[in-house]
Design a protein around this motif. Structure first.
Motif, PDB file in Angstrom:
ATOM      1  N   THR A 119      16.334   7.212  12.133  1.00  0.00           N
ATOM      2  CA  THR A 119      17.190   6.405  13.003  1.00  0.00           C
ATOM      3  C   THR A 119      16.592   5.033  13.271  1.00  0.00           C
ATOM      4  O   THR A 119      17.315   4.020  13.273  1.00  0.00           O
ATOM      5  N   ILE A 120      15.293   4.963  13.475  1.00  0.00           N
ATOM      6  CA  ILE A 120      14.689   3.674  13.796  1.00  0.00           C
ATOM      7  C   ILE A 120      14.688   2.754  12.582  1.00  0.00           C
ATOM      8  O   ILE A 120      14.786   1.526  12.719  1.00  0.00           O
ATOM      9  N   LEU A 121      14.621   3.319  11.374  1.00  0.00           N
ATOM     10  CA  LEU A 121      14.744   2.486  10.171  1.00  0.00           C
ATOM     11  C   LEU A 121      16.137   1.873  10.081  1.00  0.00           C
ATOM     12  O   LEU A 121      16.288   0.679   9.751  1.00  0.00           O
ATOM     13  N   MET A 122      17.161   2.656  10.372  1.00  0.00           N
ATOM     14  CA  MET A 122      18.522   2.120  10.342  1.00  0.00           C
ATOM     15  C   MET A 122      18.724   1.079  11.439  1.00  0.00           C
ATOM     16  O   MET A 122      19.296  -0.001  11.201  1.00  0.00           O
ATOM     17  N   GLU A 123      18.243   1.378  12.648  1.00  0.00           N
ATOM     18  CA  GLU A 123      18.459   0.445  13.746  1.00  0.00           C
ATOM     19  C   GLU A 123      17.686  -0.849  13.541  1.00  0.00           C
ATOM     20  O   GLU A 123      18.164  -1.939  13.880  1.00  0.00           O
ATOM     21  N   GLY A 124      16.491  -0.752  12.966  1.00  0.00           N
ATOM     22  CA  GLY A 124      15.750  -1.969  12.648  1.00  0.00           C
ATOM     23  C   GLY A 124      16.461  -2.807  11.604  1.00  0.00           C
ATOM     24  O   GLY A 124      16.485  -4.045  11.689  1.00  0.00           O
ATOM     25  N   THR A 125      17.065  -2.151  10.602  1.00  0.00           N
ATOM     26  CA  THR A 125      17.830  -2.882   9.593  1.00  0.00           C
ATOM     27  C   THR A 125      19.040  -3.568  10.212  1.00  0.00           C
ATOM     28  O   THR A 125      19.359  -4.723   9.877  1.00  0.00           O
ATOM     29  N   LEU A 296       7.943  -1.202  -5.023  1.00  0.00           N
ATOM     30  CA  LEU A 296       8.745  -1.124  -3.801  1.00  0.00           C
ATOM     31  C   LEU A 296       8.374   0.092  -2.956  1.00  0.00           C
ATOM     32  O   LEU A 296       8.423   0.042  -1.725  1.00  0.00           O
ATOM     33  N   ILE A 297       8.007   1.193  -3.609  1.00  0.00           N
ATOM     34  CA  ILE A 297       7.570   2.365  -2.853  1.00  0.00           C
ATOM     35  C   ILE A 297       6.290   2.058  -2.078  1.00  0.00           C
ATOM     36  O   ILE A 297       6.141   2.448  -0.905  1.00  0.00           O
ATOM     37  N   VAL A 298       5.375   1.342  -2.703  1.00  0.00           N
ATOM     38  CA  VAL A 298       4.143   0.952  -2.001  1.00  0.00           C
ATOM     39  C   VAL A 298       4.466   0.050  -0.816  1.00  0.00           C
ATOM     40  O   VAL A 298       3.926   0.222   0.288  1.00  0.00           O
ATOM     41  N   ILE A 299       5.359  -0.926  -1.029  1.00  0.00           N
ATOM     42  CA  ILE A 299       5.762  -1.814   0.068  1.00  0.00           C
ATOM     43  C   ILE A 299       6.418  -1.018   1.192  1.00  0.00           C
ATOM     44  O   ILE A 299       6.163  -1.260   2.383  1.00  0.00           O
ATOM     45  N   ALA A 300       7.257  -0.060   0.821  1.00  0.00           N
ATOM     46  CA  ALA A 300       7.936   0.745   1.834  1.00  0.00           C
ATOM     47  C   ALA A 300       6.938   1.553   2.662  1.00  0.00           C
ATOM     48  O   ALA A 300       7.058   1.642   3.894  1.00  0.00           O
ATOM     49  N   LEU A 301       5.948   2.128   2.008  1.00  0.00           N
ATOM     50  CA  LEU A 301       4.933   2.901   2.737  1.00  0.00           C
ATOM     51  C   LEU A 301       4.141   2.019   3.692  1.00  0.00           C
ATOM     52  O   LEU A 301       3.914   2.378   4.861  1.00  0.00           O
ATOM     53  N   LEU A 302       3.718   0.850   3.203  1.00  0.00           N
ATOM     54  CA  LEU A 302       2.924  -0.051   4.044  1.00  0.00           C
ATOM     55  C   LEU A 302       3.757  -0.584   5.205  1.00  0.00           C
ATOM     56  O   LEU A 302       3.274  -0.648   6.352  1.00  0.00           O
ATOM     57  N   ALA A 303       4.996  -0.985   4.941  1.00  0.00           N
ATOM     58  CA  ALA A 303       5.834  -1.541   6.002  1.00  0.00           C
ATOM     59  C   ALA A 303       6.183  -0.475   7.042  1.00  0.00           C
ATOM     60  O   ALA A 303       6.171  -0.751   8.256  1.00  0.00           O
ATOM     61  N   THR A 304       6.470   0.730   6.585  1.00  0.00           N
ATOM     62  CA  THR A 304       6.777   1.799   7.534  1.00  0.00           C
ATOM     63  C   THR A 304       5.572   2.116   8.406  1.00  0.00           C
ATOM     64  O   THR A 304       5.691   2.278   9.635  1.00  0.00           O
ATOM     65  N   GLY A 305       4.395   2.205   7.785  1.00  0.00           N
ATOM     66  CA  GLY A 305       3.190   2.480   8.562  1.00  0.00           C
ATOM     67  C   GLY A 305       2.876   1.384   9.562  1.00  0.00           C
ATOM     68  O   GLY A 305       2.479   1.657  10.707  1.00  0.00           O
ATOM     69  N   ALA A 306       3.056   0.113   9.150  1.00  0.00           N
ATOM     70  CA  ALA A 306       2.759  -1.001  10.062  1.00  0.00           C
ATOM     71  C   ALA A 306       3.731  -1.036  11.240  1.00  0.00           C
ATOM     72  O   ALA A 306       3.333  -1.276  12.386  1.00  0.00           O
ATOM     73  N   TRP A 333       9.354  -8.109  16.062  1.00  0.00           N
ATOM     74  CA  TRP A 333       8.829  -8.133  14.700  1.00  0.00           C
ATOM     75  C   TRP A 333       8.962  -6.771  14.012  1.00  0.00           C
ATOM     76  O   TRP A 333       9.065  -6.698  12.777  1.00  0.00           O
ATOM     77  N   ARG A 334       8.985  -5.712  14.810  1.00  0.00           N
ATOM     78  CA  ARG A 334       9.127  -4.386  14.217  1.00  0.00           C
ATOM     79  C   ARG A 334      10.489  -4.228  13.528  1.00  0.00           C
ATOM     80  O   ARG A 334      10.599  -3.541  12.514  1.00  0.00           O
ATOM     81  N   SER A 335      11.521  -4.860  14.063  1.00  0.00           N
ATOM     82  CA  SER A 335      12.840  -4.763  13.439  1.00  0.00           C
ATOM     83  C   SER A 335      12.820  -5.337  12.025  1.00  0.00           C
ATOM     84  O   SER A 335      13.368  -4.740  11.088  1.00  0.00           O
ATOM     85  N   ARG A 336      12.184  -6.500  11.886  1.00  0.00           N
ATOM     86  CA  ARG A 336      12.125  -7.117  10.560  1.00  0.00           C
ATOM     87  C   ARG A 336      11.315  -6.276   9.580  1.00  0.00           C
ATOM     88  O   ARG A 336      11.705  -6.107   8.418  1.00  0.00           O
ATOM     89  N   VAL A 337      10.201  -5.740  10.034  1.00  0.00           N
ATOM     90  CA  VAL A 337       9.365  -4.922   9.150  1.00  0.00           C
ATOM     91  C   VAL A 337      10.085  -3.620   8.791  1.00  0.00           C
ATOM     92  O   VAL A 337      10.043  -3.165   7.627  1.00  0.00           O
ATOM     93  N   LEU A 338      10.760  -3.020   9.760  1.00  0.00           N
ATOM     94  CA  LEU A 338      11.509  -1.807   9.471  1.00  0.00           C
ATOM     95  C   LEU A 338      12.665  -2.081   8.514  1.00  0.00           C
ATOM     96  O   LEU A 338      12.991  -1.248   7.657  1.00  0.00           O
ATOM     97  N   GLY A 339      13.292  -3.257   8.659  1.00  0.00           N
ATOM     98  CA  GLY A 339      14.351  -3.620   7.720  1.00  0.00           C
ATOM     99  C   GLY A 339      13.830  -3.739   6.295  1.00  0.00           C
ATOM    100  O   GLY A 339      14.460  -3.273   5.344  1.00  0.00           O
ATOM    101  N   VAL A 340      12.652  -4.362   6.141  1.00  0.00           N
ATOM    102  CA  VAL A 340      12.037  -4.463   4.815  1.00  0.00           C
ATOM    103  C   VAL A 340      11.725  -3.078   4.254  1.00  0.00           C
ATOM    104  O   VAL A 340      11.952  -2.792   3.069  1.00  0.00           O
ATOM    105  N   ALA A 341      11.207  -2.205   5.104  1.00  0.00           N
ATOM    106  CA  ALA A 341      10.873  -0.851   4.654  1.00  0.00           C
ATOM    107  C   ALA A 341      12.115  -0.095   4.194  1.00  0.00           C
ATOM    108  O   ALA A 341      12.105   0.571   3.141  1.00  0.00           O
TER     109      ALA A 341
END
Length: 363
Positions: A119-125, A296-306, A333-341
């Motif tokens: 849910t937080i990934l969708m809301e951040g996007t 992209l999987i590596v970016i997704a893991l790093l962005a989600t963790g951050a 800033w978390r919204s933007r990072v979650l959107g990238v993830a």
């Protein structure tokens, strides 16, 4: 004195053209066929064919020379190591898609951490992409019944132009099967229990819009000729990624909805796509798709963790947006990072599925 030529015509060893006053002519040698015909009796000529000796091949074992003279013998597909490798890859791909679908569905629907992350990934996007709302509305509006019918006609026409109607049947079978599967799972089988960590929004897994986009893209890859197969994979990757991101931006679907829809469509396409032995057009370019997807999987893991670093389950406040609006307002800033993830997760899965179906029909 007797004429020496008088006895020559009666001599069977001398040509009758040797007459008085002519030059001697060398006797013509009779061919074996003529001699055989001459020596054959009229009764033998009238004998039925069944009484003649058959000229069949000897029943004994053939030598290598005889086998080569008879022409190459067709090999069974099951004895071809290349085909066995392709078949194993196909079955492994289908099994992987099904296992990942069940795993993602269970974690995203039935566990509290899964519901929170999904849910937080969708809301951040949604929060980070509000400026692109008109674009996302345009993309999601493309999926409609007329568009599906038109796309199906295009797939059938391409297959007919290639004189391969079975390809159209396989491609359209994957489209119909995947879309029916997603609707049955979403409406009758899967449920999203309220675990108290997000708002009580009902189940939306898998995404119907994403299923339509992915299956039509995969159908185009299946029926495309060799020279257009690689471009169709890239076009399909771009369109399916945009569709998946757009439904998240609109708040219609969570990332797990998009990912499971892509996996289901991939399973159907891998199961029905033909295994063909033909050179891949732009194989090096297709390898780029794999490496970009893995990146992209590596970016997704790093962005989600951050973005989730230091997150506590107590940050969820059901009733505020989808449960995390207050938390994301405090730390924009978390919204933007979650959107990238979220974009990276969806694009990576779409790219890997497109590449795997494309690879099934190449060397």
């Amino acid at each position: 004195m007797d004429d020496p030529n008088a006895a020559l015509p009666s001599d069977p060893t001398v040509d009758e053209s040797y007459t008085k006053g002519s030059r001697p002519v060398r006797p013509r040698a009779r061919s074996s066929a003529s001699a055989e015909t001459a020596g054959r009796s009229p009764r033998a000529e009238r004998a039925p064919a069944t009484q003649r000796p058959a000229r069949g091949r000897a029943s004994g074992p053939q030598t290598n020379g005889e086998a080569q003279a008879n022409g190459p013998q067709p090999r069974r597909l099951t004895s071809d190591s290349w085909y066995r490798r392709k078949l194993a890859r196909r079955l492994g791909g289908v099994a992987t898609c099904l296992v990942l679908t069940m795993l993602v569905s269970h974690v995203a629907l039935s566990t509290a951490p899964g519901q929170v992350l999904d849910t937080i990934l969708m809301e951040g996007t949604m929060r980070s992409a509000r400026r692109y709302e008109a674009f996302s509305t345009l993309i999601t509006g493309i999926v409609s019944v007329p568009v599906m019918v038109a796309a199906g006609i295009v797939v059938a026409l391409v297959a007919a132009a290639r004189r391969r109607p079975t390809l159209a049947g396989r491609a359209l079978g994957a489209v119909i099967g995947a879309n029916i599967t997603t609707q049955i799972l979403k409406d009758y089988i899967l449920t999203r229990p309220n675990l108290g960590v997000t708002t009580g929004a009902g189940n939306s897994l898998p995404s119907g819009h994403t299923t339509v986009a992915v299956t039509l893209s995969l159908a185009l890859i299946v029926v495309a000729p060799q020279w257009f197969r690689s471009p169709s994979a890239w076009i399909g990757w771009a369109w399916t990624s945009l569709m998946g991101v757009s439904v998240m931006m609109e708040g219609w679907h969570r990332p797990s909805d998009v990912i499971t829809a892509t996996l289901i469509a991939g399973a159907w396409a891998l199961a029905l796509s033909p295994i063909e032995r033909r050179p891949r057009h732009g194989a090096k370019v297709q390898r780029v798709m794999v490496w970009v997807s893995l990146g992209l999987i590596v970016i997704a893991l790093l962005a989600t963790g951050a973005a989730m670093w230091g997150f506590s389950m107590s940050a969820a406040s059901p009733g505020s947006g989808y449960g995390f609006e207050d938390f994301l307002q405090v730390r924009p800033w978390r919204s933007r990072v979650l959107g990238v993830a979220a974009v990276a997760w969806v694009s990576a899965v779409c790219g890997l599925i497109m590449h795997e179906v494309d690879r099934l029909a190449g060397e």
